[in-house]
Each structure stands twice: as C-alpha cells, then as structure tokens.
Design an enzyme around this catalytic site. Structure first.
Site, short mmCIF file in Angstrom:
data_model
loop_
_atom_site.label_atom_id
_atom_site.label_comp_id
_atom_site.label_asym_id
_atom_site.label_seq_id
_atom_site.Cartn_x
_atom_site.Cartn_y
_atom_site.Cartn_z
N ASN A 22 -21.38 -16.07 -5.38
CA ASN A 22 -21.43 -17.48 -4.98
C ASN A 22 -22.82 -17.85 -4.48
O ASN A 22 -23.33 -18.93 -4.78
CB ASN A 22 -20.36 -17.78 -3.92
CG ASN A 22 -19.00 -18.00 -4.53
OD1 ASN A 22 -18.73 -19.04 -5.11
ND2 ASN A 22 -18.14 -16.99 -4.45
N MET A 98 -17.00 -11.64 5.32
CA MET A 98 -15.71 -11.04 5.66
C MET A 98 -15.58 -10.77 7.16
O MET A 98 -15.18 -9.68 7.57
CB MET A 98 -15.50 -9.75 4.85
CG MET A 98 -15.54 -9.97 3.35
SD MET A 98 -14.32 -11.18 2.78
CE MET A 98 -12.83 -10.21 2.93
N LEU A 101 -14.92 -15.74 12.44
CA LEU A 101 -15.91 -16.28 13.37
C LEU A 101 -15.24 -16.71 14.67
O LEU A 101 -14.12 -17.24 14.66
CB LEU A 101 -16.63 -17.46 12.72
CG LEU A 101 -17.53 -17.05 11.54
CD1 LEU A 101 -17.89 -18.25 10.68
CD2 LEU A 101 -18.78 -16.34 12.05
N ASN A 115 -16.38 -23.10 3.85
CA ASN A 115 -15.93 -21.80 3.35
C ASN A 115 -15.26 -22.02 2.00
O ASN A 115 -14.78 -23.11 1.70
CB ASN A 115 -14.91 -21.19 4.32
CG ASN A 115 -14.43 -19.82 3.88
OD1 ASN A 115 -15.24 -18.99 3.44
ND2 ASN A 115 -13.14 -19.57 3.95
N HIS A 117 -12.17 -20.29 -0.28
CA HIS A 117 -11.07 -19.33 -0.18
C HIS A 117 -10.41 -19.22 -1.55
O HIS A 117 -10.07 -20.24 -2.16
CB HIS A 117 -10.06 -19.79 0.86
CG HIS A 117 -8.93 -18.83 1.01
ND1 HIS A 117 -9.07 -17.60 1.62
CD2 HIS A 117 -7.64 -18.90 0.58
CE1 HIS A 117 -7.91 -16.97 1.58
NE2 HIS A 117 -7.03 -17.73 0.95
N GLU A 151 -8.93 -22.46 12.99
CA GLU A 151 -7.75 -21.92 12.30
C GLU A 151 -8.20 -21.24 11.01
O GLU A 151 -8.83 -21.87 10.15
CB GLU A 151 -6.78 -23.07 11.98
CG GLU A 151 -5.47 -22.59 11.40
CD GLU A 151 -4.62 -23.77 10.90
OE1 GLU A 151 -3.69 -23.50 10.12
OE2 GLU A 151 -4.91 -24.91 11.28
N GLN A 179 -13.39 -16.71 -9.67
CA GLN A 179 -14.80 -16.70 -9.25
C GLN A 179 -15.65 -17.61 -10.13
O GLN A 179 -16.56 -18.29 -9.65
CB GLN A 179 -15.35 -15.27 -9.27
CG GLN A 179 -14.90 -14.48 -8.03
CD GLN A 179 -15.93 -13.48 -7.56
OE1 GLN A 179 -16.56 -12.83 -8.38
NE2 GLN A 179 -16.09 -13.35 -6.26
N GLU A 182 -15.19 -20.91 -8.77
CA GLU A 182 -15.88 -21.04 -7.48
C GLU A 182 -17.35 -21.37 -7.67
O GLU A 182 -17.93 -22.17 -6.92
CB GLU A 182 -15.76 -19.74 -6.68
CG GLU A 182 -14.33 -19.47 -6.23
CD GLU A 182 -14.23 -18.26 -5.32
OE1 GLU A 182 -15.08 -17.36 -5.41
OE2 GLU A 182 -13.29 -18.23 -4.51
C1 GRF Z 1 -15.08 -15.16 -3.25
O1 GRF Z 1 -14.07 -14.96 -4.19
C2 GRF Z 1 -14.60 -16.06 -2.15
O2 GRF Z 1 -13.52 -16.86 -2.49
C3 GRF Z 1 -14.17 -15.12 -1.08
O3 GRF Z 1 -15.00 -14.00 -1.21
C4 GRF Z 1 -15.47 -13.88 -2.54
C5 GRF Z 1 -16.94 -13.69 -2.47
O4 GRF Z 1 -17.50 -13.27 -3.67
N1 GRF Z 1 -14.26 -15.78 0.20
P1 GRF Z 1 -19.08 -13.18 -3.84
O5 GRF Z 1 -19.62 -12.25 -2.77
O6 GRF Z 1 -19.63 -14.57 -3.71
O7 GRF Z 1 -19.28 -12.61 -5.21
#
Ligand code: GRF
Length: 221
Positions: A22, A98, A101, A115, A117, A151, A179, A182
C-alpha cells in the site's frame, strides 16, 4: 481548507509493519501526480519491514522504531508521534501497521488518521478476515478505508472496494485480489483528503460538506 496548492501540499506520514505494497501505491501515485501530496516520513515498528526498502528506493525519509524497545504502548506511541510532529504531518496513513494505537495517540491526530482494513466493515474487524468471509459463505468481500478512532476498525468509513467471491477463492487468492483493490481505493481516499473534499468533524466523516453516513462503495472484479 484546501490543501492542494503547491505551497500547502498535504504532508503524509505512513506507518508500516511489513511488505508495504500500500505504501508503494502511495509512492507511485504521488510520483505520477495523481495524489497531490508529499510523503514526508515512513515509520516502521519492525526492522525487517520491506516497506523501509521501498521508502529508501523512493528517497523518502524513513525511521524504524522497534516497539520492543519500549516499556509500554504509550511510550512507543509517544516516540512515533514525536517523529511525525517533528516533520509536521497533515495526514497519517496506517498501511499494514500491526499495532493497536493508544487513545492518546488517536486523540493527538484526531481527524487526520486513516486506516485500511481488509474486509467490508463493519463485517470482520480484527484478524483473519479472508478466512472468516469464506467460512461464512459470503458472496462478496473487500476492503474499507476509514478514519481511525479509539474503537478498533470502528471509525467512520469513507470508501469501500467490493469484489465478488468466486467458488475457487482461497484465503490467499482473496488476499491478493483485495490488496489489488486496496492499492486503488486507499490513494483515492487520501486524494479526497488532500484536496480538502474529505474531512472529519464531530466524530463523522464529511465529503463535499455532506455527512457520510455510509461509505462510498465501489465494485471491482
Ligand atoms: C493490507 O491488506 C491492509 O488491509 C492491512 O494490512 C495489509 C498491509 O499490506 N491493514 P501491505 O504491507 O501494504 O502490503
């Protein structure tokens, strides 16, 4: 507030723990002029986070702050916040970060943390989302960009990318397809923020001055 002019380009700090695909999408879109912003800092909590190499390759300042070096979550969060404050950020992007916070960190950056998800929130907050959606027999899956509140995975949702689940899908195939989605919806959401169209006020996301009660949903293959 419009942040899109050259003089006030949105300053983004990205927090990562791992591969950073990402992050790479953000780097590419900033480079290509699609995201009117500047990535001013990448922070990782793991020395082996491959995203650090991506930042270095792109010439973006990066720092590793291993969480194990700190006695408490608050102390680690304060160190991260200090790095972000030192460079001055308008927007904090959690990109596979990961760590949960602390409330004080979230309050400090309230309204300027996003964020992503890997699920169609409010379905499946937490971990193992791809396996859980398959076990439930869902017809669709996806990913959701949301503002971060105290939350977990529960803040105001902005943009969701939805894909149909095929009979042949496995958790691994879903992860890859999600992904891919994303990498499109996360920089798009950041662009809305960077251009002043997306804001956060009174615990609610606003788009073009209208309350976003439900997220925008975009369908992908
Ligand atoms: C993503 O799939 C996101 O949804 C989750 O963690 C993953 C991160 O992947 N929160 P990357 O490190 O961006 O490849």
């Amino acid at each position: 507030m419009t942040l899109a002019t050259e003089a006030s380009r949105c300053r983004i700090g990205v927090l990562i723990s791992g591969s950073g695909t990402n992050l790479q999408a953000f780097i590419d879109q900033v480079r290509d002029g699609k995201l009117p912003a500047e990535i001013v800092l990448v922070v990782a909590n793991r020395r082996d986070a491959y995203g650090l190499k991506r930042a270095q390759a792109a010439g973006i300042p990066c720092v590793c702050i291993p969480h194990g070096d700190f006695d408490s979550r608050e102390a680690f969060d304060q160190a991260v916040a200090a790095e972000l404050d030192a460079v001055g950020v308008d927007l904090v992007i959690l990109a596979g970060f990961m760590r949960i916070l602390s409330a004080s960190f979230v309050r400090h950056f309230e309204g300027r943390i996003l964020n992503i998800h890997p699920a169609l929130l409010p379905l499946y907050p937490g971990l193992n989302t791809h396996a859980r959606t398959l076990e439930a027999g869902d017809t669709h899956h996806g990913s959701t960009v949301h503002f971060v509140t105290e939350e977990l995975d529960g803040g105001p949702r902005v943009l969701a990318g939805r894909i149909p689940i095929d009979k042949s899908d496995t958790p691994e195939s879903l992860q890859a397809r999600v992904q891919d989605v994303e990498h499109r919806i996360y920089p798009q959401t950041a662009t809305l923020f960077a251009t002043g169209r997306l804001t956060y006020r009174d615990g609610v996301a606003w788009l073009d001055g209208q309350k976003l009660i439900d997220p925008i949903v975009r369908d992908f293959e």
